[in-house]
Design an enzyme around this catalytic site. Structure first.
Site, PDB file in Angstrom:
ATOM      1  N   LYS A  51     -12.060   5.274   3.669  1.00  0.00           N
ATOM      2  CA  LYS A  51     -12.562   5.161   2.293  1.00  0.00           C
ATOM      3  C   LYS A  51     -13.716   6.146   2.080  1.00  0.00           C
ATOM      4  CE  LYS A  51     -11.013   0.396   1.834  1.00  0.00           C
ATOM      5  NZ  LYS A  51     -11.327  -1.025   2.006  1.00  0.00           N
ATOM      6  N   GLN A  61     -16.580  -4.728   3.174  1.00  0.00           N
ATOM      7  CA  GLN A  61     -15.276  -4.838   3.835  1.00  0.00           C
ATOM      8  C   GLN A  61     -15.056  -6.266   4.342  1.00  0.00           C
ATOM      9  OE1 GLN A  61     -12.894  -2.268   4.095  1.00  0.00           O
ATOM     10  NE2 GLN A  61     -11.581  -3.903   4.848  1.00  0.00           N
ATOM     11  N   ASP A 102     -14.031  -3.476  -5.918  1.00  0.00           N
ATOM     12  CA  ASP A 102     -12.876  -4.201  -5.372  1.00  0.00           C
ATOM     13  C   ASP A 102     -12.278  -5.142  -6.421  1.00  0.00           C
ATOM     14  OD1 ASP A 102     -12.020  -3.530  -2.840  1.00  0.00           O
ATOM     15  OD2 ASP A 102     -13.545  -4.724  -1.809  1.00  0.00           O
TER      16      ASP A 102
END
Ligand code: NAD
Length: 296
Positions: free
Chosen positions: A54, A98, A121
């Site tokens: 990412k 994460q 997200d």
């Protein structure tokens, strides 16, 4: 005739090129690059790979990447303090923590602490709610990637019969909301659904997000349907002893019946990171009071 392959790698690459141009415009008009902060707690190898890729994709798109690596025994209060710091940081447009997090940390509390305007997200309840009522939201990256592939393949989805297998907050539910937003007729199937094969056979659009290797068989698929396979399952290989990745759909069987299908790997997977970059740019534009470009 075998189904057309939906090439997620090519679609993601094309999107990333467009995003890099938008990122340049953003930098030129604001005097700073859009920024994504990633937070990794612990040493889980798979999570480490995801976070590093990412960060790399963020830099390649001309954006700033801020990476924070915390030890596995980090206290929840310390992670919450870092999230608060990132919420206040003007250089940071997107925050990605994460998952999964170690046991001593309540993931829901951490997601709740992220500024919804930086929640790239799309997991914050404010963004889930905004998606549900059809307002501007940051939408979870994987279902957003699936929708992008579907629209590229089919154009208008209005009136299509869509079946989503899976009801997770990360994939199934937001996928259903996005399809509803496109005026598809949407059914959400899940582990308690009766006669799943019969329900799948109705679908012009079938999205499988279950996490069960090759569960969806060829005879569950309506001839000509478009099949999006979200599943990523690692299974033991037959002869050479190496593991391989398979989706939730029995690809070889499904390909004989479907009109178009995503492969695993190379279908939905590459779209997820591209959509994370997209969400970061969307968040950056909104935070800077700029109009979000329509082709994003
Ligand atoms: P999850 O475990 O949170 O949810 C799975 C869903 O499947 C549940 O809602 C459950 O009701 C349903 N289900 C379970 N067994 C079933 C059955 N026998 N019949 C019908 N429904 C059943 O998983 P998730 O996070 O939504 O992920 C689903 C899959 O997608 C996993 O394989 C995951 O690895 C993959 N995934 C891929 C990406 C990507 O970037 N491509 C991103 C996220 C998840």
């Amino acid at each position: 005739m075998a189904a057309a392959l939906i090439d997620g790698r090519a679609a993601a690459e094309a999107l990333r090129q467009r995003l890099a141009i938008t990122a340049d415009f953003f930098r030129a008009s604001t005097g700073r690059a859009a920024g994504l902060a990633t937070v990794l707690v612990g040493e889980d190898p798979a999570s480490g790979v995801y976070v590093r890729s990412k960060g790399k994709a963020t830099r390649e798109a001309g954006m700033q990447s801020f990476s924070h690596q915390l030890p596995v025994d980090t206290r929840e209060a310390d992670l919450l303090a870092l999230v608060e710091q990132l919420n206040r940081d003007e250089q940071v447009d997107g925050i990605l923590v994460q998952l999964p997090l170690p046991d001593q940390i309540d993931a829901a509390r951490v997601i709740d602490a992220i500024d919804p305007a930086k929640d790239v997200d799309g997991f914050h309840v404010v963004n889930a709610g905004r998606l549900a009522v059809g307002a501007d939201a940051l939408v979870p990256c994987t279902p957003l990637g699936c929708l992008h592939l579907l629209k590229e393949q089919l154009g208008d989805l209005s009136g299509a019969e869509a079946v989503v297998i899976g009801r997770s907050n990360i994939v199934g539910k937001p996928m259903a909301m996005l399809l509803l937003g496109e005026s598809a007729t949407v059914t959400i199937a899940h582990s308690r659904t009766r006669d799943l094969p019969a329900i799948c056979r109705r679908a012009d659009i079938l999205v499988a997000a279950v996490g069960r290797p090759e569960m969806v068989r060829g005879d569950w698929i309506k001839p000509g349907a478009t099949v999006i396979d979200v599943g990523i399952n690692r299974v033991a290989a037959d002869e050479d002893g190496k593991t391989r990745l398979v989706g939730d759909v029995a690809f070889d069987e499904a390909r004989e019946v479907a009109g178009a299908i995503t492969p695993v790997p190379g279908g939905v997977g590459p779209m997820t990171i591209a959509m994370l970059l997209r969400n970061t740019l969307v968040a950056a534009h909104r935070r800077a009071g700029l109009k979000v470009p329509e082709d994003l």
